[in-house]
Design a protein around this motif. Structure first.
Motif, mmCIF file in Angstrom:
data_model
loop_
_atom_site.group_PDB
_atom_site.id
_atom_site.type_symbol
_atom_site.label_atom_id
_atom_site.label_comp_id
_atom_site.label_asym_id
_atom_site.label_seq_id
_atom_site.Cartn_x
_atom_site.Cartn_y
_atom_site.Cartn_z
ATOM 1 N N LEU A 1 0.871 -1.101 -0.162
ATOM 2 C CA LEU A 1 0.087 0.020 -0.001
ATOM 3 C C LEU A 1 0.798 1.306 0.008
ATOM 4 C CD1 LEU A 1 -2.811 1.364 0.114
ATOM 5 C CD2 LEU A 1 -2.527 1.070 2.800
ATOM 6 N N GLY A 2 1.830 1.117 0.628
ATOM 7 C CA GLY A 2 2.916 2.418 0.797
ATOM 8 C C GLY A 2 3.651 2.722 -0.569
ATOM 9 N N LEU A 3 3.899 1.487 -1.376
ATOM 10 C CA LEU A 3 4.198 1.843 -2.741
ATOM 11 C C LEU A 3 3.213 2.577 -3.593
ATOM 12 C CD1 LEU A 3 6.444 -1.479 -3.391
ATOM 13 C CD2 LEU A 3 7.253 0.757 -3.233
ATOM 14 N N ALA A 4 2.173 1.913 -3.267
ATOM 15 C CA ALA A 4 0.932 2.503 -4.194
ATOM 16 C C ALA A 4 0.723 3.836 -3.912
ATOM 17 C CB ALA A 4 -0.438 1.515 -4.110
ATOM 18 N N LEU A 5 0.713 4.138 -2.633
ATOM 19 C CA LEU A 5 0.446 5.512 -2.318
ATOM 20 C C LEU A 5 1.737 6.241 -2.963
ATOM 21 C CD1 LEU A 5 -0.727 5.318 1.287
ATOM 22 C CD2 LEU A 5 -1.869 5.879 -0.750
ATOM 23 N N LEU A 6 2.850 5.765 -3.301
ATOM 24 C CA LEU A 6 4.065 6.361 -3.791
ATOM 25 C C LEU A 6 3.592 7.049 -5.209
ATOM 26 C CD1 LEU A 6 6.917 7.379 -3.293
ATOM 27 C CD2 LEU A 6 7.709 5.174 -4.260
ATOM 28 N N GLY A 7 2.494 6.283 -5.670
ATOM 29 C CA GLY A 7 2.081 7.004 -7.038
ATOM 30 C C GLY A 7 1.473 8.562 -6.942
ATOM 31 N N VAL A 8 0.746 8.678 -5.608
ATOM 32 C CA VAL A 8 0.558 10.276 -5.475
ATOM 33 C C VAL A 8 1.621 11.092 -5.415
ATOM 34 C CG1 VAL A 8 -0.733 11.664 -4.001
ATOM 35 C CG2 VAL A 8 -1.625 9.237 -4.313
ATOM 36 N N SER A 9 2.666 10.612 -4.923
ATOM 37 C CA SER A 9 3.851 11.470 -4.515
ATOM 38 C C SER A 9 4.461 11.806 -6.026
ATOM 39 C CB SER A 9 4.867 10.893 -3.621
ATOM 40 O OG SER A 9 4.199 10.564 -2.636
ATOM 41 N N ALA A 10 4.780 10.590 -6.658
ATOM 42 C CA ALA A 10 5.379 10.701 -7.884
ATOM 43 C C ALA A 10 4.629 11.571 -9.123
ATOM 44 C CB ALA A 10 5.446 9.161 -8.661
ATOM 45 N N GLY A 11 3.305 11.279 -9.338
ATOM 46 C CA GLY A 11 2.632 12.085 -10.058
ATOM 47 C C GLY A 11 2.471 13.576 -9.698
ATOM 48 N N ALA A 12 2.621 13.650 -8.404
ATOM 49 C CA ALA A 12 2.325 15.441 -7.973
ATOM 50 C C ALA A 12 3.762 15.785 -8.120
ATOM 51 C CB ALA A 12 1.985 15.274 -6.430
ATOM 52 N N VAL A 13 4.883 15.065 -7.838
ATOM 53 C CA VAL A 13 6.184 15.951 -8.208
ATOM 54 C C VAL A 13 6.281 16.164 -9.603
ATOM 55 C CG1 VAL A 13 8.654 15.266 -7.968
ATOM 56 C CG2 VAL A 13 7.163 15.003 -6.101
ATOM 57 N N ILE A 14 6.157 15.285 -10.563
ATOM 58 C CA ILE A 14 6.152 15.404 -11.878
ATOM 59 C C ILE A 14 5.464 16.637 -12.512
ATOM 60 C CG2 ILE A 14 6.070 14.502 -14.131
ATOM 61 C CD1 ILE A 14 6.504 11.672 -13.039
ATOM 62 N N THR A 15 4.258 16.644 -12.034
ATOM 63 C CA THR A 15 3.411 17.755 -12.071
ATOM 64 C C THR A 15 3.836 19.196 -11.950
ATOM 65 O OG1 THR A 15 1.494 16.204 -12.481
ATOM 66 C CG2 THR A 15 1.095 18.625 -12.440
ATOM 67 N N LEU B 1 -0.997 -2.753 -8.016
ATOM 68 C CA LEU B 1 -0.254 -2.310 -9.102
ATOM 69 C C LEU B 1 -1.343 -1.203 -9.684
ATOM 70 C CD1 LEU B 1 2.107 -2.179 -10.906
ATOM 71 C CD2 LEU B 1 1.154 -4.191 -12.061
ATOM 72 N N THR B 2 -2.386 -1.909 -9.867
ATOM 73 C CA THR B 2 -3.402 -0.971 -10.572
ATOM 74 C C THR B 2 -3.696 0.219 -9.509
ATOM 75 O OG1 THR B 2 -4.546 -2.957 -11.556
ATOM 76 C CG2 THR B 2 -5.622 -0.766 -11.619
ATOM 77 N N LEU B 3 -3.741 0.175 -8.396
ATOM 78 C CA LEU B 3 -3.895 1.073 -7.297
ATOM 79 C C LEU B 3 -2.934 2.225 -7.787
ATOM 80 C CD1 LEU B 3 -5.806 2.578 -5.408
ATOM 81 C CD2 LEU B 3 -4.513 1.354 -3.737
ATOM 82 N N GLY B 4 -1.506 1.962 -7.636
ATOM 83 C CA GLY B 4 -0.466 2.826 -7.866
ATOM 84 C C GLY B 4 -0.587 3.531 -9.246
ATOM 85 N N LEU B 5 -1.096 2.909 -10.339
ATOM 86 C CA LEU B 5 -0.915 3.472 -11.554
ATOM 87 C C LEU B 5 -1.981 4.582 -11.503
ATOM 88 C CD1 LEU B 5 -0.538 0.467 -13.943
ATOM 89 C CD2 LEU B 5 1.109 2.174 -13.376
ATOM 90 N N VAL B 6 -3.374 4.453 -11.032
ATOM 91 C CA VAL B 6 -4.107 5.237 -11.128
ATOM 92 C C VAL B 6 -4.110 6.418 -9.943
ATOM 93 C CG1 VAL B 6 -6.146 3.817 -11.802
ATOM 94 C CG2 VAL B 6 -5.682 4.054 -9.213
ATOM 95 N N LEU B 7 -3.307 6.097 -9.032
ATOM 96 C CA LEU B 7 -2.840 7.223 -8.202
ATOM 97 C C LEU B 7 -1.869 8.113 -8.617
ATOM 98 C CD1 LEU B 7 -2.863 5.446 -4.499
ATOM 99 C CD2 LEU B 7 -4.222 7.067 -5.432
ATOM 100 N N LEU B 8 -1.000 7.510 -9.561
ATOM 101 C CA LEU B 8 -0.305 8.337 -10.285
ATOM 102 C C LEU B 8 -0.844 9.736 -11.045
ATOM 103 C CD1 LEU B 8 2.774 8.346 -11.247
ATOM 104 C CD2 LEU B 8 2.079 7.431 -13.243
ATOM 105 N N VAL B 9 -2.099 9.184 -11.692
ATOM 106 C CA VAL B 9 -2.907 10.131 -12.324
ATOM 107 C C VAL B 9 -3.537 11.330 -11.318
ATOM 108 C CG1 VAL B 9 -4.912 10.440 -13.851
ATOM 109 C CG2 VAL B 9 -3.221 8.630 -14.429
ATOM 110 N N PHE B 10 -4.059 10.605 -10.338
ATOM 111 C CA PHE B 10 -4.766 11.217 -9.152
ATOM 112 C C PHE B 10 -3.676 12.283 -8.542
ATOM 113 C CE2 PHE B 10 -5.839 11.770 -4.744
ATOM 114 C CZ PHE B 10 -6.868 12.296 -4.792
ATOM 115 N N GLY B 11 -2.481 11.961 -8.427
ATOM 116 C CA GLY B 11 -1.442 12.704 -7.900
ATOM 117 C C GLY B 11 -1.088 13.819 -8.726
ATOM 118 N N ALA B 12 -0.991 13.570 -10.062
ATOM 119 C CA ALA B 12 -0.542 14.627 -10.829
ATOM 120 C C ALA B 12 -1.568 15.539 -10.910
ATOM 121 C CB ALA B 12 -0.726 14.010 -12.475
ATOM 122 N N ALA B 13 -2.838 15.262 -10.850
ATOM 123 C CA ALA B 13 -4.025 16.306 -10.946
ATOM 124 C C ALA B 13 -3.815 17.187 -9.586
ATOM 125 C CB ALA B 13 -5.214 15.737 -10.933
#
Length: 410
Positions: free
Chosen positions: A63-77, A115-127
């Motif tokens: 779950l921590g890895l999946a939540l990293l998707g929010v961080s990664a998406g946000a930092v890139i954006t 894995l899917t959660l991490g990918l969609v959280l990447l999109v959520f984090g970017a926004a």
């Protein structure tokens, strides 16, 4: 936060007056709505994390890895939003990111694996990251145009939005599934954005008479001297330490109450709601505290209070004690981020604001995945004590920096 769309002349109606016309009040109200919407949607997601964790079968570390998707998406954006704001205007970017955040909030509940959660959280984090940078850029310009320190009111709106989102999420947690709840948030977010967007877009159509170029946040400190750069980084680290705690409580507070203490879904959601409420109250009273006690005392006292509160919230054996700890933590953290960013801005102007804010948001985004790894290695209560450690560090650094900037004696 890069400064764009200087509004000083536009808001004064090009009459050179000291007071802004009613259009500035409408713009301030519209920006306040976007801050509140940001907090509302984010809280709606975080209170459903325990249920989504169960749906995906994720462990604490995955779950921590999946939540990293929010961080990664946000930092890139965040790295790109400054350029987008300069090209299209911070108001237009705020509206677009509001739409994207509203749409992406429904995605996590559709994930069937970590894995899917991490990918969609990447999109959520970017926004989420894009909206935060864009609306803060617009707010900084409005504060500069009004020449009034109203920035805490915007962040109070974010906290009140988070409180409302968590409170409503707690009420519906037992009756609505995560997909239904988050899909409803999508509809609400789109409606609010559509109703508020015209004010921002009309304001953007007035070309500013004065426009100062700004570099991207990572490049801005280059114009500072070595000493100034070090002080700005110091205040940025203070902001990071406290934002780490906000991010950790947002995404792990409900899980701690439900999984470690057996709280019901509604009561677990109330933990973040209470934290957001006390933080909002602290921010509403922040100006009075600063005027009475000064910036350094407010910063140091806030860090010490947050450290004590989170120690109670992490290790207390009873739900009510944990809730009390969360409340005290919210009060303590409330004004540290604004003080740190304000001191950096007083020292180095927009470059200082941008650098300190970038570090601060980095702490908010990186905190949750760090907590996840530590929870898997040790336990979630032990992992949450890192919030205590960093809050205490912020207090010490705040005292160390008491003579820095423009107010050496406060």
């Amino acid at each position: 936060m890069p400064q764009v769309n200087k509004l000083r002349t536009a808001l004064s109606g090009e009459r050179g007056g000291d007071t802004a016309p009613p259009s500035s009040a409408r713009l301030r109200a519209a920006l306040t709505v976007f801050f509140a919407l940001d907090g509302f949607l984010f809280a709606g997601w975080v209170v459903r994390i325990p249920a989504i964790k169960d749906r995906t079968g994720a462990s604490a570390s995955t779950l921590g890895l999946a939540l990293l998707g929010v961080s990664a998406g946000a930092v890139i954006t965040m790295m790109l939003t400054g350029r987008l704001c300069r090209r299209y205007g911070s108001h237009a970017v705020t509206v677009v990111c509001g739409v994207l955040l509203s749409l992406s909030i429904a995605l996590p509940a559709q994930a069937g694996s970590a894995l899917t959660l991490g990918l969609v959280l990447l999109v959520f984090g970017a926004a989420y990251g894009g909206l935060n940078v864009a609306m803060n850029s617009a707010a900084v310009d409005l504060v500069s145009a009004l020449r009034r320190p109203v920035m805490p009111s915007f962040h109070a709106a974010f906290s009140f939005g988070g409180m409302a989102g968590a409170g409503i999420g707690g009420l519906v947690a037992g009756s609505l599934s995560p997909p239904t709840h988050l899909f409803a948030l999508t509809g609400l977010g789109l409606l609010v954005t559509a109703a508020t967007a015209p004010v921002l877009l009309r304001s953007r159509s007035a070309a500013p008479a004065v426009e100062r170029p700004a570099a991207d946040a990572p490049e801005q400190p280059k114009g500072m001297g070595t000493h100034a750069r070090r002080i700005v980084v110091l205040f940025g680290v203070i902001a990071l330490c406290t934002a780490y705690g906000e991010g950790a409580l947002a995404e792990w507070g409900a899980l701690h109450l439900s999984h470690d203490l057996g709280a019901t879904p509604g009561l677990a959601a109330a933990g973040y709601s209470l934290f957001a409420l006390t933080m909002a109250i602290g921010r509403l009273t922040g100006t009075a505290l600063l005027e009475r006690f000064g910036q350094t005392r407010t910063l140091v006292a806030g860090g010490a209070m947050a450290a004590a509160g989170m120690l109670l919230g992490a290790l207390a054996p009873a739900v009510w004690l944990v809730l009390l700890g969360f409340a005290v933590t919210g009060l303590g953290l409330a004004n540290i981020f604004p003080v740190a960013v304000g001191r950096a801005g007083a020292l180095a102007g927009p470059s200082g604001v941008a650098a300190a804010s970038t570090l601060g948001y980095g702490g908010m985004l990186l905190g949750p995945p760090v907590i996840g790894f530590l929870a898997d290695w040790f336990s979630l209560p032990v992992a949450l004590t890192t919030v205590t450690l960093l809050a205490a560090t912020a207090a010490v650094l705040g005292w160390t920096a008491r003579n820095a900037g423009e107010h050496p004696n406060d």
